[in-house]
Design a protein around this motif. Structure first.
Motif, PDB file in Angstrom:
ATOM      1  N   PRO A 183       3.794   6.771  22.156  1.00  0.00           N
ATOM      2  CA  PRO A 183       4.890   7.155  20.931  1.00  0.00           C
ATOM      3  C   PRO A 183       4.317   6.609  19.604  1.00  0.00           C
ATOM      4  CG  PRO A 183       5.656   5.833  22.698  1.00  0.00           C
ATOM      5  CD  PRO A 183       4.489   6.006  23.210  1.00  0.00           C
ATOM      6  N   VAL A 184       3.972   5.323  19.611  1.00  0.00           N
ATOM      7  CA  VAL A 184       3.398   4.525  18.409  1.00  0.00           C
ATOM      8  C   VAL A 184       2.125   5.395  17.841  1.00  0.00           C
ATOM      9  CG1 VAL A 184       2.431   2.673  17.491  1.00  0.00           C
ATOM     10  CG2 VAL A 184       4.197   2.293  19.356  1.00  0.00           C
ATOM     11  N   ARG A 185       1.346   6.080  18.417  1.00  0.00           N
ATOM     12  CA  ARG A 185       0.414   6.609  18.094  1.00  0.00           C
ATOM     13  C   ARG A 185       0.924   7.833  17.341  1.00  0.00           C
ATOM     14  NH1 ARG A 185      -1.842   8.366  22.572  1.00  0.00           N
ATOM     15  NH2 ARG A 185      -2.774   6.024  22.847  1.00  0.00           N
ATOM     16  N   ALA A 186       1.868   8.633  18.117  1.00  0.00           N
ATOM     17  CA  ALA A 186       2.184   9.908  17.592  1.00  0.00           C
ATOM     18  C   ALA A 186       3.132   9.549  16.481  1.00  0.00           C
ATOM     19  CB  ALA A 186       3.381  10.583  18.576  1.00  0.00           C
ATOM     20  N   ALA A 187       3.956   8.450  16.346  1.00  0.00           N
ATOM     21  CA  ALA A 187       4.559   8.130  14.898  1.00  0.00           C
ATOM     22  C   ALA A 187       3.529   7.876  13.980  1.00  0.00           C
ATOM     23  CB  ALA A 187       5.507   6.825  15.286  1.00  0.00           C
ATOM     24  N   LEU A 188       2.658   7.001  14.155  1.00  0.00           N
ATOM     25  CA  LEU A 188       1.558   6.827  13.107  1.00  0.00           C
ATOM     26  C   LEU A 188       1.056   7.887  12.466  1.00  0.00           C
ATOM     27  CD1 LEU A 188       0.080   3.616  14.665  1.00  0.00           C
ATOM     28  CD2 LEU A 188       1.417   3.723  12.452  1.00  0.00           C
ATOM     29  N   HIS A 189       0.660   9.110  13.441  1.00  0.00           N
ATOM     30  CA  HIS A 189       0.363  10.206  12.891  1.00  0.00           C
ATOM     31  C   HIS A 189       1.174  11.208  12.186  1.00  0.00           C
ATOM     32  CE1 HIS A 189      -2.393  13.837  13.343  1.00  0.00           C
ATOM     33  NE2 HIS A 189      -1.459  14.289  13.560  1.00  0.00           N
ATOM     34  N   GLN A 190       2.525  10.970  12.545  1.00  0.00           N
ATOM     35  CA  GLN A 190       3.318  11.882  11.725  1.00  0.00           C
ATOM     36  C   GLN A 190       3.531  11.078  10.065  1.00  0.00           C
ATOM     37  OE1 GLN A 190       7.318  12.592  13.531  1.00  0.00           O
ATOM     38  NE2 GLN A 190       8.296  13.042  11.540  1.00  0.00           N
ATOM     39  N   LEU A 191       3.432   9.761  10.240  1.00  0.00           N
ATOM     40  CA  LEU A 191       3.578   9.109   8.806  1.00  0.00           C
ATOM     41  C   LEU A 191       2.227   9.298   8.002  1.00  0.00           C
ATOM     42  CD1 LEU A 191       5.140   5.529  10.139  1.00  0.00           C
ATOM     43  CD2 LEU A 191       6.359   7.182   9.026  1.00  0.00           C
ATOM     44  N   ALA A 192       1.354   9.356   8.740  1.00  0.00           N
ATOM     45  CA  ALA A 192       0.159   9.958   7.982  1.00  0.00           C
ATOM     46  C   ALA A 192       0.101  10.977   7.266  1.00  0.00           C
ATOM     47  CB  ALA A 192      -1.083   9.491   8.783  1.00  0.00           C
ATOM     48  N   ASN A 193       0.817  12.095   8.263  1.00  0.00           N
ATOM     49  CA  ASN A 193       0.867  13.405   7.701  1.00  0.00           C
ATOM     50  C   ASN A 193       1.705  13.510   6.528  1.00  0.00           C
ATOM     51  OD1 ASN A 193      -0.894  14.531   9.400  1.00  0.00           O
ATOM     52  ND2 ASN A 193       0.635  14.954  10.869  1.00  0.00           N
ATOM     53  N   GLU A 194       2.950  12.522   6.687  1.00  0.00           N
ATOM     54  CA  GLU A 194       4.062  12.807   5.478  1.00  0.00           C
ATOM     55  C   GLU A 194       3.457  11.677   4.294  1.00  0.00           C
ATOM     56  OE1 GLU A 194       7.300  10.988   7.380  1.00  0.00           O
ATOM     57  OE2 GLU A 194       7.524  12.838   8.539  1.00  0.00           O
ATOM     58  N   GLY A 195       2.180  11.253   4.404  1.00  0.00           N
ATOM     59  CA  GLY A 195       1.692  10.429   3.243  1.00  0.00           C
ATOM     60  C   GLY A 195       2.063   9.054   2.909  1.00  0.00           C
ATOM     61  N   LEU A 196       2.922   8.492   4.040  1.00  0.00           N
ATOM     62  CA  LEU A 196       3.448   7.238   3.758  1.00  0.00           C
ATOM     63  C   LEU A 196       2.419   5.941   4.330  1.00  0.00           C
ATOM     64  CD1 LEU A 196       7.071   7.424   4.757  1.00  0.00           C
ATOM     65  CD2 LEU A 196       6.517   6.973   2.551  1.00  0.00           C
ATOM     66  N   ILE A 197       1.511   6.173   5.036  1.00  0.00           N
ATOM     67  CA  ILE A 197       0.398   5.429   5.616  1.00  0.00           C
ATOM     68  C   ILE A 197      -0.954   6.339   5.583  1.00  0.00           C
ATOM     69  CG2 ILE A 197       1.729   4.201   6.959  1.00  0.00           C
ATOM     70  CD1 ILE A 197       0.809   5.411   9.248  1.00  0.00           C
ATOM     71  N   ALA A 198      -2.210   5.529   5.473  1.00  0.00           N
ATOM     72  CA  ALA A 198      -3.226   6.063   5.453  1.00  0.00           C
ATOM     73  C   ALA A 198      -3.916   5.568   6.529  1.00  0.00           C
ATOM     74  CB  ALA A 198      -4.060   5.696   4.104  1.00  0.00           C
ATOM     75  N   GLN A 199      -5.088   6.116   7.370  1.00  0.00           N
ATOM     76  CA  GLN A 199      -5.830   5.672   8.288  1.00  0.00           C
ATOM     77  C   GLN A 199      -7.122   5.027   7.983  1.00  0.00           C
ATOM     78  OE1 GLN A 199      -6.392   8.521  11.421  1.00  0.00           O
ATOM     79  NE2 GLN A 199      -7.092   7.029  12.855  1.00  0.00           N
ATOM     80  N   LEU A 200      -7.189   3.736   8.505  1.00  0.00           N
ATOM     81  CA  LEU A 200      -8.383   3.059   8.130  1.00  0.00           C
ATOM     82  C   LEU A 200      -9.478   3.305   9.180  1.00  0.00           C
ATOM     83  CD1 LEU A 200      -6.817  -0.227   6.711  1.00  0.00           C
ATOM     84  CD2 LEU A 200      -7.623   1.674   5.426  1.00  0.00           C
ATOM     85  N   ALA A 201      -9.000   2.857  10.362  1.00  0.00           N
ATOM     86  CA  ALA A 201      -9.938   3.129  11.628  1.00  0.00           C
ATOM     87  C   ALA A 201      -9.076   3.798  12.638  1.00  0.00           C
ATOM     88  CB  ALA A 201     -10.284   1.563  12.001  1.00  0.00           C
ATOM     89  N   ARG A 253      -7.779   2.979  15.273  1.00  0.00           N
ATOM     90  CA  ARG A 253      -6.268   2.777  15.675  1.00  0.00           C
ATOM     91  C   ARG A 253      -5.523   1.496  14.775  1.00  0.00           C
ATOM     92  NH1 ARG A 253      -8.783   1.947  20.768  1.00  0.00           N
ATOM     93  NH2 ARG A 253      -8.164   3.447  22.330  1.00  0.00           N
ATOM     94  N   SER A 254      -6.161   1.904  13.466  1.00  0.00           N
ATOM     95  CA  SER A 254      -5.560   0.939  12.110  1.00  0.00           C
ATOM     96  C   SER A 254      -5.198   1.902  11.093  1.00  0.00           C
ATOM     97  CB  SER A 254      -6.571  -0.036  11.864  1.00  0.00           C
ATOM     98  OG  SER A 254      -6.262  -0.899  11.002  1.00  0.00           O
ATOM     99  N   TYR A 255      -4.016   1.420  10.591  1.00  0.00           N
ATOM    100  CA  TYR A 255      -3.473   2.268   9.325  1.00  0.00           C
ATOM    101  C   TYR A 255      -3.107   1.226   8.193  1.00  0.00           C
ATOM    102  CZ  TYR A 255      -3.244   6.374  12.133  1.00  0.00           C
ATOM    103  OH  TYR A 255      -3.354   7.410  13.179  1.00  0.00           O
ATOM    104  N   VAL A 256      -2.943   1.726   7.049  1.00  0.00           N
ATOM    105  CA  VAL A 256      -2.310   0.811   5.876  1.00  0.00           C
ATOM    106  C   VAL A 256      -1.115   1.505   5.304  1.00  0.00           C
ATOM    107  CG1 VAL A 256      -4.104   1.659   4.340  1.00  0.00           C
ATOM    108  CG2 VAL A 256      -2.847  -0.571   4.016  1.00  0.00           C
ATOM    109  N   VAL A 257      -0.080   0.800   4.848  1.00  0.00           N
ATOM    110  CA  VAL A 257       0.720   1.549   4.183  1.00  0.00           C
ATOM    111  C   VAL A 257       0.410   2.086   2.794  1.00  0.00           C
ATOM    112  CG1 VAL A 257       3.138   0.993   3.136  1.00  0.00           C
ATOM    113  CG2 VAL A 257       2.452   0.133   5.388  1.00  0.00           C
ATOM    114  N   ARG A 258       0.447   2.895   2.570  1.00  0.00           N
ATOM    115  CA  ARG A 258      -0.142   3.676   1.153  1.00  0.00           C
ATOM    116  C   ARG A 258       0.793   3.188  -0.041  1.00  0.00           C
ATOM    117  NH1 ARG A 258      -0.908   9.987  -0.158  1.00  0.00           N
ATOM    118  NH2 ARG A 258      -1.603   9.656  -2.324  1.00  0.00           N
ATOM    119  N   GLU A 259      -0.014   3.001  -0.916  1.00  0.00           N
ATOM    120  CA  GLU A 259       0.392   2.474  -2.404  1.00  0.00           C
ATOM    121  C   GLU A 259       0.033   3.698  -3.367  1.00  0.00           C
ATOM    122  OE1 GLU A 259       0.549  -1.454  -5.573  1.00  0.00           O
ATOM    123  OE2 GLU A 259      -0.788  -1.380  -3.681  1.00  0.00           O
ATOM    124  N   TYR A 260       1.441   4.124  -3.780  1.00  0.00           N
ATOM    125  CA  TYR A 260       0.940   5.402  -4.769  1.00  0.00           C
ATOM    126  C   TYR A 260       0.960   4.791  -6.150  1.00  0.00           C
ATOM    127  CZ  TYR A 260       2.443   8.544  -1.264  1.00  0.00           C
ATOM    128  OH  TYR A 260       2.729   9.447  -0.021  1.00  0.00           O
TER     129      TYR A 260
END
Length: 222
Positions: A27-45, A47-54
């Motif tokens: 469920p964490v993987r699914a949530a992170l994937h959705q947040l990335a699709n919504e533009g709130l986070i960006a994938q680094l590696a 299993r790693s993401y970063v909160v996006r700064e607009y």
């Protein structure tokens, strides 16, 4: 992220989040994937993401695309809106004004999104509505409605859109919607620049436009 508990640039690791939340990784993987699709986070590696700064340029682009698409939706809605939908638009705007007078900013933001969404639906062009939704999802934090006085100006601008729709004037509805979104963009970016100054806010440490809305209510430095 929207509340500011996770700041732009903060790293999110899937396995660590699963441990903290006491859930499996799926469920964490699914949530992170959705947040990335919504533009709130960006994938680094993997299993790693970063909160996006607009940046301000990102926000200006979003508002520009909204102006193009939502003005078209308003024009179509002026031709196709039903009487009950028009009455609902009026009621939503009155409720928004009441919430603003009571200082309920979160309620104002919720009602504003509902008001816009009703226009998108009244255009009766599902493909256009889907494109507009992509511009809204993950970008609701960029609202100028937390700026003192902006909510009042916003529902006054809504009235111009409603009047054009009541007259079934596509041209006036499109112009009113375009001007409404342009005013919101201008006020948001101006307020963000005032708060952030030349580089980083001395009060809250904000260094990107994304965090400005939080600074307005939490920092106390503005």
């Amino acid at each position: 992220i929207l509340s500011g508990n996770m700041r732009p640039g903060e790293r999110l690791v899937q396995d660590d989040l699963a441990v903290d939340l006491k859930v499996s990784r799926q469920p964490v993987r699914a949530a992170l994937h959705q947040l990335a699709n919504e533009g709130l986070i960006a994938q680094l590696a993997r299993r790693s993401y970063v909160v996006r700064e607009y940046t301000e340029e990102d926000i200006r682009e979003n508002y520009h695309l909204r102006k193009l698409l939502e003005s078209e939706a308003a024009a179509l809605a002026a031709e196709r809106i039903q009487s009950e939908e028009l009455e609902e638009l009026k009621a939503l705007n009155r409720t928004m004004a009441k919430a603003a007078s009571e200082g309920d900013a979160s309620r104002v933001v919720e009602l504003n999104a509902h008001w816009h969404r009703l226009i998108h639906e009244s255009a009766r062009t599902p493909g256009l509505a889907r494109l507009i939704t992509q511009l809204w999802v993950g970008h609701t934090v960029f609202t100028p409605l937390f700026i003192p006085g902006r909510a009042k100006r916003s529902f006054q601008e809504h009235e111009a859109v409603i009047r054009a729709m009541a007259d079934h004037s596509p041209r006036r509805a499109a112009v009113a919607m375009r001007e409404h979104i342009a005013h919101g963009s201008k006020e948001y970016c101006q307020a963000g620049r005032r708060h952030l100054g030349q580089a980083r806010c001395r009060g809250c440490g904000a260094s990107g436009v994304l965090t400005w809305r939080l600074a307005e209510s939490q920092c106390g430095f503005s």
